[in-house]
Design an enzyme around this catalytic site. Structure first.
Site, PDB file in Angstrom:
ATOM      1  N   SER A  44       0.848  -1.190   0.000  1.00 43.19           N
ATOM      2  CA  SER A  44       0.000   0.000   0.000  1.00 43.19           C
ATOM      3  C   SER A  44       0.881   1.237   0.000  1.00 43.19           C
ATOM      4  O   SER A  44       2.115   1.158   0.006  1.00 43.19           O
ATOM      5  CB  SER A  44      -0.920   0.001   1.231  1.00 43.19           C
ATOM      6  N   LYS A  45       0.225   2.404   0.027  1.00 43.85           N
ATOM      7  CA  LYS A  45       0.965   3.664  -0.043  1.00 43.85           C
ATOM      8  C   LYS A  45       1.982   3.830   1.080  1.00 43.85           C
ATOM      9  O   LYS A  45       3.001   4.488   0.910  1.00 43.85           O
ATOM     10  CB  LYS A  45      -0.012   4.846  -0.006  1.00 43.85           C
ATOM     11  N   ARG A  46       1.701   3.225   2.226  1.00 42.36           N
ATOM     12  CA  ARG A  46       2.620   3.416   3.340  1.00 42.36           C
ATOM     13  C   ARG A  46       3.956   2.712   3.109  1.00 42.36           C
ATOM     14  O   ARG A  46       4.929   2.960   3.825  1.00 42.36           O
ATOM     15  CB  ARG A  46       1.988   2.940   4.652  1.00 42.36           C
ATOM     16  N   HIS A  47       4.026   1.848   2.111  1.00 42.77           N
ATOM     17  CA  HIS A  47       5.289   1.193   1.768  1.00 42.77           C
ATOM     18  C   HIS A  47       6.081   2.011   0.747  1.00 42.77           C
ATOM     19  O   HIS A  47       7.179   1.618   0.360  1.00 42.77           O
ATOM     20  CB  HIS A  47       5.037  -0.209   1.204  1.00 42.77           C
ATOM     21  N   GLY A  48       5.520   3.126   0.300  1.00 43.47           N
ATOM     22  CA  GLY A  48       6.162   3.925  -0.744  1.00 43.47           C
ATOM     23  C   GLY A  48       5.271   4.000  -1.967  1.00 43.47           C
ATOM     24  O   GLY A  48       4.068   3.772  -1.899  1.00 43.47           O
TER      25      GLY A  48
END
Length: 472
Positions: free
Chosen positions: A237-241
Site C-alpha cells: 500500500s501507499k505506506r510502503h512507498g
C-alpha cells in the site's frame, strides 16, 4: 480456440503495480498463445469512478507498452445489456426480488456471526411475491446443493460447497447492476477464455461460475495471482512507498525495468534475472506462477533499472532524461549533448531522477561543496596544483578541449609536481563538480566545458584561501 484474456480495472484511483502485474500476466499469456488482450473499464461504481482515474489507467498502460487489441470497453455503456440478462434470469426463475430491510439483514448477520456461522442471506424472499413497484433488490438464486470446483491454473482444484454460497445481489435497489453480474456478462459477451486476476477475487469465482452456467455459457479458465506484499509482510500500500505505475515513471524508472521486475514477482525461469518483453512472451507460463505471495523489494527494482539504464541506447535515455533535467531548472540545450552525459553517467545512477541530479554539474554551477569532499581535498596543499591546471587550461583552444588533450594536461602537471594523479585529479574534481565522485577527470572536464572549469577553479582557490585564513 482463440485465447482471449482481459484486464478489467476499476477507475477509482491510480493504476496500482499489483494491477499492472495482473495486466502483464494477461498480456503475456495472450501474446504467447496468439490470442487477443482486451481492456475493460469496470466503472459501475458511479460514486468513486472518475475520468481522472480512467486517464491514469490508460496512461499507465501506454507507458508500460501493454498494447491491448480491443477496448477500452466501459461497463457504464452496457447497462441495457445487463438489465436484459437480469430480466432473463427473472423470467427463468433463476433470480428473484428481495425487499428485506437493512435492519433485518444486519440482525441476521449479527446472529449468524454470534453462532460462528458464515454470514449469508437466508433466502427469505426466494419464494415470496415482492411488489416490483416497491424498493427492492434482485438476487441470483444460487444452487443449494452440490459444489463448484474452480480448476485454477495456479492453485489447482479449489472446491466450494453451494451451501456456503450466498444468493448474491445482482441489481441494487437504485437499479444499478453489481460487479458479479456485470463481470459475468462481459466475460461471456467478449468471449474471454482465460481470466487472470488477483486472488482476492477467488471467493467470487464460484458465484460467477454459477451465474455463467445459469445463462448457458461455458466458464473461462481462471488463474488467481497471489497478492504483492510490502517488506513488512502486509499487503502493498501507499505506506510502503510508491505503488502507482505513474509514480514510478515520475521517479525515473524505465517501463521495461518495471515490467521485468513485475514479471519476476512470483515467477522465475532458472537463475535469469533480466528479460526482454520478447523473452517474457516466449518463456512465461501462468502455471509456473508461485502460489505464495511475493514481497516487493525496491532494492531489486533499483538494480534492474540500473541495468537497463546502462545498456539502453543513450539517445533514448537522453530523451527520457530531459524532462527530469527540466525539473531541476536545467535546459539541456545550454550544455553538453545529453546523450554524452548519459554515456558518462548512466552506470552511476539507479533512476533517471538520480541521473539528472548527479549530472546537474554539467549544466549549472553549484552553490556548495560536499562538506566531506571539500574538507579532504580542497586544502592549502592543493592550491599550487589547481593554479597550474588553471593556467594550462586557459591556454587551451576550445577545439582542443577533448578528453585526450585534457588528460595529457593533467598528467603533465602531475609529473611537474612529482605527485600521483590522485593528488591532482581529486582536488580538481571537487573544484569543478562539488564532490569527489564523477566520471574520469578528462571526461568530466570535457562535459563541464572550458569557461565553467576556469570559473569553478577560481571559486575553489578562493575557498582554499578563505580556509587558510580562517585557520591562521
Amino acid at each position: 480456440m482463440t485465447v482471449r484474456t482481459r484486464f478489467a480495472p476499476s477507475p477509482t484511483g491510480y493504476l496500482h503495480v499489483g494491477g499492472a502485474r495482473t495486466a502483464l500476466f494477461s498480456y503475456l499469456y495472450a501474446r504467447k498463445h496468439g490470442g487477443q488482450f482486451v481492456l475493460r473499464i469496470e466503472d459501475t461504481d458511479l460514486e468513486r469512478s472518475t475520468a481522472e482515474s480512467v486517464n491514469a489507467i490508460l496512461e499507465g498502460m501506454t507507458w508500460l507498452g501493454l498494447d491491448y487489441d480491443e477496448g477500452p470497453f466501459y461497463q457504464t455503456e452496457r447497462f441495457d445489456r445487463y438489465n436484459q440478462v437480469i430480466e432473463e434470469l427473472l423470467e427463468k426463475g433463476l433470480a428473484y426480488r428481495c425487499d428485506c430491510p437493512k435492519d433485518r439483514l444486519e440482525k441476521l448477520r449479527v446472529d449468524q456471526m454470534a453462532r460462528k456461522m458464515k454470514p449469508r442471506y437466508d433466502g427469505r424472499c426466494r419464494n415470496r411475491q415482492v411488489d416490483p413497484s416497491e424498493p427492492h433488490v434482485i438476487r441470483f438464486k444460487n444452487p443449494v446443493d452440490g459444489a463448484v470446483v474452480v480448476d485454477d491454473l495456479i492453485r489447482g482444484r479449489v472446491p466450494f460447497s453451494n451451501a456456503e454460497l450466498d444468493d448474491l445481489i445482482i441489481r441494487r435497489s437504485d437499479g444499478s447492476p453489481t460487479y458479479n453480474l456485470t463481470v459475468v456478462v462481459d466475460d461471456a459477451d467478449m468471449q474471454i477464455t482465460h481470466v487472470i486476476r488477483g486472488d482476492d477475487h477467488l471467493n467470487n469465482t464460484p458465484r460467477q461460475i454459477n451465474i455463467l452456467k445459469a445463462l448457458g455459457f461455458e466458464p473461462p479458465r481462471y488463474a488467481h495471482v497471489p497478492m504483492i506484499l510490502g517488506d513488512d509482510g502486509a499487503r502493498l500500500s501507499k505506506r510502503h512507498g510508491a505503488v502507482s505505475v505513474i509514480a514510478y515513471r515520475d521517479h525515473g524508472y524505465l517501463p521495461e525495468a518495471l515490467l521485468n521486475y513485475l514479471v519476476r514477482l512470483g515467477w522465475s525461469h532458472g537463475d535469469q534475472e533480466v528479460f526482454s518483453v520478447e523473452q517474457m512472451i516466449e518463456l512465461f507460463d501462468i502455471g509456473d506462477v508461485n502460489k505464495a505471495a511475493s514481497a516487493f523489494n525496491k532494492d531489486k527494482l533499483d538494480w534492474l533499472n540500473q541495468q537497463y539504464l546502462q545498456h539502453a541506447e543513450p539517445g533514448r535515455i537522453a530523451r527520457l532524461l530531459s524532462p527530469h533535467m527540466g525539473k531541476l531548472d536545467i535546459d539541456p540545450s545550454t550544455g553538453p549533448d545529453l546523450a554524452d552525459v548519459v554515456k558518462a553517467q548512466a552506470a552511476r545512477a539507479k533512476t533517471l531522477t538520480e541521473l539528472a541530479e548527479i549530472s546537474a554539474f554539467c549544466y549549472q554551477d553549484f552553490d556548495e561543496y560536499d562538506e566531506g569532499s571539500a574538507k579532504k581535498h580542497l586544502r592549502p596543499v592543493a592550491r599550487e596544483a589547481l593554479e597550474r591546471l588553471r593556467a594550462a587550461f586557459e591556454l587551451m583552444a576550445f577545439e582542443d578541449w577533448t578528453p585526450e588533450q585534457l588528460k595529457h594536461v593533467v598528467e603533465r602537471v602531475a609529473e611537474e609536481l612529482e605527485v600521483n594523479m590522485g593528488k591532482i585529479a581529486q582536488p580538481l574534481r571537487v573544484a569543478v563538480v562539488g564532490r569527489a565522485a564523477s566520471p574520469g577527470i578528462d571526461e568530466t572536464l570535457m562535459l563541464v566545458g572550458k569557461d565553467a572549469t576556469l570559473r569553478r577553479i577560481d571559486k575553489a582557490l578562493a575557498f582554499i584561501a578563505a580556509r587558510a585564513a580562517a585557520s591562521s
